[in-house]
Design an enzyme around this catalytic site. Structure first.
Site, PDB file in Angstrom:
ATOM      1  N   GLU A  72       0.819  -1.206   0.000  1.00 60.17           N
ATOM      2  CA  GLU A  72       0.000   0.000   0.000  1.00 60.17           C
ATOM      3  C   GLU A  72       0.854   1.257   0.000  1.00 60.17           C
ATOM      4  OE1 GLU A  72      -2.296  -3.408   1.521  1.00 60.17           O
ATOM      5  OE2 GLU A  72      -0.367  -2.551   2.098  1.00 60.17           O
ATOM      6  N   PRO A 279      10.790 -13.923  -0.210  1.00 58.44           N
ATOM      7  CA  PRO A 279       9.641 -14.121   0.682  1.00 58.44           C
ATOM      8  C   PRO A 279       8.932 -12.806   0.992  1.00 58.44           C
ATOM      9  CG  PRO A 279      11.587 -15.286   1.482  1.00 58.44           C
ATOM     10  CD  PRO A 279      12.048 -14.369   0.392  1.00 58.44           C
ATOM     11  N   ARG A 280       7.641 -12.901   1.227  1.00 60.38           N
ATOM     12  CA  ARG A 280       6.829 -11.710   1.485  1.00 60.38           C
ATOM     13  C   ARG A 280       7.175 -11.057   2.817  1.00 60.38           C
ATOM     14  NH1 ARG A 280       3.614  -7.937  -1.116  1.00 60.38           N
ATOM     15  NH2 ARG A 280       1.964  -7.196   0.241  1.00 60.38           N
ATOM     16  N   MET A 320      15.039  -5.301   2.031  1.00 61.91           N
ATOM     17  CA  MET A 320      13.808  -4.536   1.828  1.00 61.91           C
ATOM     18  C   MET A 320      14.006  -3.503   0.727  1.00 61.91           C
ATOM     19  SD  MET A 320      11.631  -5.846   3.789  1.00 61.91           S
ATOM     20  CE  MET A 320      10.377  -4.613   3.452  1.00 61.91           C
ATOM     21  N   GLY A 321      12.956  -3.297  -0.062  1.00 62.31           N
ATOM     22  CA  GLY A 321      12.942  -2.221  -1.036  1.00 62.31           C
ATOM     23  C   GLY A 321      13.536  -2.566  -2.384  1.00 62.31           C
ATOM     24  N   GLU A 322      14.049  -3.781  -2.557  1.00 60.12           N
ATOM     25  CA  GLU A 322      14.719  -4.137  -3.805  1.00 60.12           C
ATOM     26  C   GLU A 322      13.860  -4.986  -4.743  1.00 60.12           C
ATOM     27  OE1 GLU A 322      19.367  -4.100  -3.739  1.00 60.12           O
ATOM     28  OE2 GLU A 322      18.660  -5.706  -2.426  1.00 60.12           O
ATOM     29  N   ASN A 346       0.516  -8.233  -6.487  1.00 58.66           N
ATOM     30  CA  ASN A 346       0.460  -7.364  -7.659  1.00 58.66           C
ATOM     31  C   ASN A 346       1.383  -7.845  -8.785  1.00 58.66           C
ATOM     32  OD1 ASN A 346       0.064  -5.183  -9.342  1.00 58.66           O
ATOM     33  ND2 ASN A 346       1.356  -3.796  -8.164  1.00 58.66           N
ATOM     34  N   LEU A 348       1.862  -6.053 -11.552  1.00 52.46           N
ATOM     35  CA  LEU A 348       2.197  -4.939 -12.438  1.00 52.46           C
ATOM     36  C   LEU A 348       3.646  -4.480 -12.344  1.00 52.46           C
ATOM     37  CD1 LEU A 348      -1.074  -2.857 -12.157  1.00 52.46           C
ATOM     38  CD2 LEU A 348      -0.427  -4.535 -13.893  1.00 52.46           C
TER      39      LEU A 348
END
EC number: 2.4.99.12
Length: 439
Positions: A72, A279-280, A320-322, A346, A348
């Site tokens: 989000e 992994p999420r 994180m963030g990659e 997602n 997209l």
């Protein structure tokens, strides 16, 4: 801002009162869960007072945006930048439920956007929070519907916009079980900007006022790849070497085993293939690494800057963030949460990079976007690990086919841009604001 008429709750208070009572009784469990999750992800145990609107007051802000977690926050990023540009004097506060969402916000905006953890939906807590922030507008991302929050905002004449909203059939059935509470809560939104006509129909069936529902499309189509992301993707490809690469993104418990089985099947046909496994949830990184070892596959971890040599079969994306750059660097993407009944994630980010996409059978969280991609030929669905391995073998062996499928997915993204402009029009309509005149 437009003056809003505040309803007399009357008999509806009983319904919301029961909801509040249940929430109060569950509060100790919620706090205990934060502590338990904090054992593996320490961020959950930090700043707990913010969730109760205790301690240091939240900063004043003209706009309060609630975004649950990383997805989000990522989707809200372009909207936040546009709001900052259109209304430069309006302070913005973003709340998230998860520490990973807070970290992503910091990566995107640094000190430019304030952050707090989302207050629990209890009348006293929400009231304290709103008294601290005093927002002129609240924007709630996707499908966060909190009865006491909506009631408190209405009492203070604060417009609330549900932005980029989606509502799967499964979720709609759940809300229908508490029909009276759902109806009175949805009626309090100033506007509901939904991703698709199907979402609009489900919201209205639950009681949302038709004149307040707008189909704006998904703002996730409006994502733009910065040059830095392309540079990072190119650097990753050099790190991995000249070999076939597939990325399994946002994977979940029980799914990684199936993906590793598929990769073992793939290696029997394409021995140099490399799986990028992401992994999420960060708290699962170590467990997934141990799972890879149990499968007897050579592993390199991104967080440890380990060398990805020819013998490496799995590269763990445990930073994180990659993820956008990892997806852009891959030859094929599999979107997780879809081989297990999580509902998928997602597609997209991969499609916007021209990367062909595979999904499993469970995609109800992104049903409309997934169907668009499938119909256009920019994605394919696989029922199980065996079918996944076979499709990977075909795509990784045929660069021309990959390029064709990837181009179809990118075309879907290009055709559906513009949702952000439509959403901003809805926001301005809800609060009675007009953007500054051009100089």
């Amino acid at each position: 801002m437009q003056e809003r008429v505040v309803r007399n709750d009357g008999p509806r208070l009983a319904t919301r009162g029961l909801y509040t009572l249940i929430l109060r009784l569950a509060l100790p469990l919620a706090l205990a869960r934060l502590y338990w999750r904090g054992l593996k992800a320490p961020g959950y145990r930090r700043r707990v007072g913010e969730r109760l609107a205790w301690g240091e007051p939240a900063p004043r802000a003209s706009v309060w945006i609630h975004a649950v977690s990383v997805g989000e926050v990522q989707a809200a990023g372009p909207m936040i930048r546009r709001l900052q540009s259109r209304f430069p004097d309006s302070g913005i506060l973003v709340t998230t439920t998860t520490p990973t969402g807070a970290e992503r916000l910091g990566e995107l905006f640094g000190e430019g956007v304030a952050h707090r953890y989302t207050p629990y939906d209890l009348p006293g807590v929400v009231g304290r929070f709103l008294d601290q922030v005093r927002p002129g507008l609240t924007i709630v991302m996707e499908t966060e519907i909190w009865p006491n929050l909506l009631a408190a905002c209405e009492q203070r004449a604060i417009p609330v916009v549900l932005a980029n909203a989606r509502l799967s059939e499964r979720s709609a059935h759940g809300y229908a079980r508490v029909a009276e509470l759902s109806r009175e809560t949805l009626e309090r939104f100033s506007r509901i900007a939904v991703q698709s006509r199907g979402d609009a129909e489900r919201f209205m069936a639950l009681g949302a006022a038709p004149e307040r529902v707008r189909v704006t499309g998904s703002i996730k189509f409006d994502l733009r790849q910065p040059a830095s992301q392309r540079d990072c993707a190119e650097a990753l490809r050099r790190l991995w070497g000249q070999r076939p690469v597939w990325v399994a993104a946002s994977t979940h418990e029980g799914e990684e085993s199936m993906l590793l089985q598929a990769h073992r099947r793939l290696l029997a046909r394409i021995p140099r293939a490399l799986l990028i496994l992401v992994p999420r949830h960060p708290e699962r990184f170590d467990r997934v690494a141990a799972l890879v070892a149990r499968h007897g596959l050579a592993l390199a971890r991104r967080s440890r800057q380990e060398v990805c040599g020819e013998e490496t079969a799995v590269f763990l994306g445990d930073t994180m963030g990659e993820l956008p750059a990892l997806l852009a660097a891959g030859d094929v993407a599999f979107i997780g949460g879809s081989l297990v009944p999580i509902g998928g994630h997602n597609l997209l980010e991969a499609a916007a990079s021209g990367v062909p996409v595979l999904v499993g059978p469970h995609t109800f969280n992104f049903a409309a976007i997934t169907e668009m991609m499938l119909e256009a030929g920019g994605a394919e669905r696989v029922p199980d690990a065996e079918a996944l391995a076979e499709r990977l073998r075909t795509w990784l062996a045929d660069a021309a086919l990959r390029a064709e499928v990837g181009a179809r997915g990118l075309a879907v993204v290009e055709r559906n841009r513009g949702a952000l402009d439509r959403l901003l029009e809805v926001i301005e309509e809800a609060v009675g604001l007009q953007p500054p005149a051009a100089s």
